[in-house]
Design an enzyme around this catalytic site. Structure first.
Site, short mmCIF file in Angstrom:
data_model
loop_
_atom_site.label_atom_id
_atom_site.label_comp_id
_atom_site.label_asym_id
_atom_site.label_seq_id
_atom_site.Cartn_x
_atom_site.Cartn_y
_atom_site.Cartn_z
N GLU A 25 3.08 -10.74 -7.04
CA GLU A 25 3.91 -11.30 -6.37
C GLU A 25 3.71 -12.57 -5.71
OE1 GLU A 25 6.05 -8.39 -3.66
OE2 GLU A 25 6.51 -10.13 -2.30
N GLU B 241 1.99 -4.15 -0.67
CA GLU B 241 1.83 -4.59 0.72
C GLU B 241 1.32 -3.46 1.58
OE1 GLU B 241 4.68 -7.34 1.71
OE2 GLU B 241 3.90 -8.64 0.29
#
Length: 688
Positions: free
Chosen positions: A407, A293
């Site tokens: 994810e 991220e």
């Protein structure tokens, strides 16, 4: 594909089992009832979109379906599957779903092996320290159950795993393997990776040993060691003073890694040494992402990167180091929300420069593919609801790129027995696959009853959850949804073309519909989320007239049943995304186009003279729509001229048809089986 693939063993109600097992058994039974009843596409995803290795030998299709009674896959004749419709309602008194068959024509899935798409890598979940700690708190027999459910011969066949380099939020604390400030030579790097020896590495080795297939492990750092990061401001709430501190949690903006060759080279070598250390502990790594991220300066372990900064780090540091020391380890770029996937793909894989690695190659070839997450970046209720157009567009930008969903999880906390969360996951997996993704990785394999441990309190759900005293586990609904992919779509399978034509019963209110969700083109299913009219009149500063309205009422935003709203098609309020979205027809802040269908079949906004159009080159299920310049193309010359006939027609991606009888809007010149749809995923709803 064997027709005797046994599914997870499910005890009968009268079997002699422990009380906790009875709960699990009851839930497993319910899962079969509900999965088959409420999500027929999931039941046959293995047979409707995937062709097994026999394709190469004889181009034959073998169709299978799962059996509720026998718990096996059984073969069906023909190249299509028909399904009846079932209505389910939640019974509060018994805390279960009650389902009954509906008297409506069946849905149909048609298969076409003439079009072959991507090869599937597999499905799996994340080996976090939290999962490992929870695992070793369980009794040995329950530990065996967890391993068997995920990786065993009779389990659901996980073949992909994800693991964090250094700590992540689902660790007991922040940690790294070299805390010596300025150790650019990594002299003090812990080659024994001591911290992970306690729980994480043994957990991974148990899974690898139990699996009949290799487990491909994706490794991702959440943060470099603190001394490699740009200091961030930390305020003392007592004194009101501030100081700049280097720490693993949080990140400086716009890049968290210190921008010097010395630090970037040390960080690249650190990742390589970590891979070597894991190899020496019996755990091989298949691929790495440079950063988890990279666009989120999270309050937990984090490190920001811009796309350009990550490209430089890969091109000049991580790529050359791994090519030299671990040439078989792949590099997957990005590893964040799919709404920005196209921009990162453009930067990491399309921009071309001559490489020092091989003069005849390009720098982007250090990057083997792109990783992405299912989160919307906004409200949790939108996680897993859009971005499939970005996956598709990224594939077409870099057709050779590997696309992997790394994810996706439902937060906050654990909601035992939540089927809506499970359906959300199933929709996301299906549409990622339909848009060229090659696999899907869940987040934590195992959380405790609260959704942790997480050292920053970011608690989330999982497919398996321990009970409060760690004596057993609860098998969540999402486990069974994942099973319909991972069990029956093995690595090496390839996707073929399938057309799902639904025929779901109309109802006055559909909980799948909500304001804020993008509209798109999905398989026609005769459902209320595909019935449209030009009936709503709006008066706002941006629009005057009648707009495109969804015929069905929708639930209010809190998803309670005490009120409904009417939804209309509006322009995006999330630039630079231009896709049309749903908005409350009475919202004074919404920007509604007033559309009319002209003689050419174009839907034209009378305020701007722009036309409804497919975005980009995406023409598959999940394609989104925007308003753009109207386009026409010459018509084919008739054999005999017709007086007054038009010499032009609408471009295919702007030609739409509205059925006066059903209210469906189709794009006949693109794909007549696609209908304008009010969103695709089920929004989360708190406890029923």
């Amino acid at each position: 594909m064997s027709s005797q693939n046994n599914y997870q063993s499910i005890p009968n109600a009268d079997d002699d089992i422990e009380p906790v097992d009875k709960i699990i058994a009851k839930q497993a039974k319910t899962s079969f009832k509900y999965v088959i009843a409420a999500c027929v596409l999931i039941v046959v995803v293995a047979v409707s979109v995937v062709l097994w290795f026999r394709f190469e030998a004889g181009r034959s299709i073998e169709v299978y379906e799962t059996s509720q009674e026998q718990k096996v896959m059984r073969q069906r004749p023909g190249r299509g599957l028909e399904f009846g419709n079932t209505h389910c309602r939640y019974d509060d008194s018994n805390a279960e779903y009650l389902c009954s068959k509906m008297d409506s024509p069946p849905a149909m899935i048609r298969l076409d092996d003439a079009e072959v798409f991507q090869e599937v890598l597999g499905f799996g979940g994340a080996f976090t320290e939290a999962s490992a700690v929870n695992f070793y708190k369980l009794p040995p027999d329950v530990q065996n159950k967890v391993i068997e459910l995920y990786f065993g011969k009779d389990g659901i066949g996980f073949t992909v795993g994800r693991v964090h380099i250094n700590s992540c939020d689902f660790a007991l604390e922040s940690y790294s393997f070299d805390n010596i400030d300025g150790d650019f030579e990594l002299t003090y790097f812990d080659t024994e990776v001591t911290h992970d020896n306690a729980f994480l590495l043994p957990f991974i080795r148990r899974a690898v040993a139990a699996s009949e297939r290799p487990i491909k492990l994706v490794a991702s750092p959440w943060s470099p060691p603190a001394w490699m990061k740009v200091p961030v401001e930390v305020k003392n709430l007592t004194t009101g003073t501030s100081e700049y501190v280097s720490k693993m949690t949080g990140s400086a903006w716009p890049n968290g890694l210190i921008d010097t060759p010395q630090v970037k080279y040390a960080w690249a070598r650190y990742i390589s040494k970590w891979i070597t250390a894991y190899n020496n502990k019996g755990v091989s790594v298949w691929s790495v992402t440079p950063q988890n991220e990279p666009e989120f300066a999270a309050p937990w372990d984090a490190c920001l990167y811009t796309a350009e900064f990550q490209k430089d780090f890969i091109d000049h540091y991580l790529g050359p180091v791994l090519h030299s020391e671990h040439p078989d380890v792949l590099i997957l770029g990005f590893d964040h929300n799919k709404d920005h996937l196209v921009d990162w793909t453009e930067t990491l894989m399309v921009q071309q420069e001559v490489s020092k690695k091989h003069q005849e190659k390009k720098k982007h070839e250090y990057v083997d593919g792109m990783a992405f997450h299912w989160y919307s970046g906004g409200a949790r209720v939108e996680d897993g609801t859009y971005g499939y157009d970005a996956v598709n567009a990224s594939h077409h930008l870099a057709p050779e790129a590997f696309l992997l969903a790394t994810e996706g999880c439902s937060c906050p906390g654990v909601e035992v027995g939540n089927w809506l969360r499970a359906e959300r996951l199933a929709h996301d997996v299906m549409f990622d696959l339909q848009n060229h993704a090659q696999g899907w990785v869940d987040w934590n394999l195992l959380v405790n009853h609260e959704g942790g441990p997480n050292h920053l309190g970011n608690l989330c759900d999982a497919a398996l959850v321990t009970n409060e005293d760690f004596t057993d586990i609860v098998v969540q609904p999402k486990f069974h949804y994942l099973a319909h992919f991972s069990k029956f779509v093995p690595p090496g399978a390839v996707r073929i073309k399938s057309t799902a034509v639904g025929n779901y019963h109309f109802a006055p209110v559909d909980p799948n519909i909500q304001a804020g969700v993008e509209v798109g083109m999905y398989g026609c299913e005769r459902s209320v989320r595909q019935v449209w009219s030009f009936g709503a009149e709006v008066k706002t500063s941006a629009a005057q007239g009648r707009v495109l309205q969804l015929a069905s009422a929708a639930l209010t935003m809190d998803q309670s049943y005490d009120g409904t709203v009417r939804l209309c098609v509006a322009r995006s309020n999330r630039l630079p995304r231009t896709a049309l979205r749903l908005a409350d027809c009475t919202d004074p802040a919404a920007d509604f186009p007033t559309l009319v269908l002209n003689p050419l079949g174009q839907m034209v906004d009378t305020n701007t003279s722009l036309c409804l159009s497919f975005i980009g080159d995406v023409r598959e299920p999940g394609a989104l729509l925007e308003l753009t310049t109207c386009e026409v193309v010459p018509t084919e010359a008739p054999t005999e001229p017709v007086h007054g006939a038009s010499t032009v027609r609408a471009a295919d991606h702007q030609f739409f048809a509205l059925s006066s009888s059903t209210g469906e809007i189709t794009a006949p010149n693109v794909d007549s089986t696609l209908c304008l749809t009010a969103g695709v995923a089920v929004p989360e709803r708190r406890s029923v």
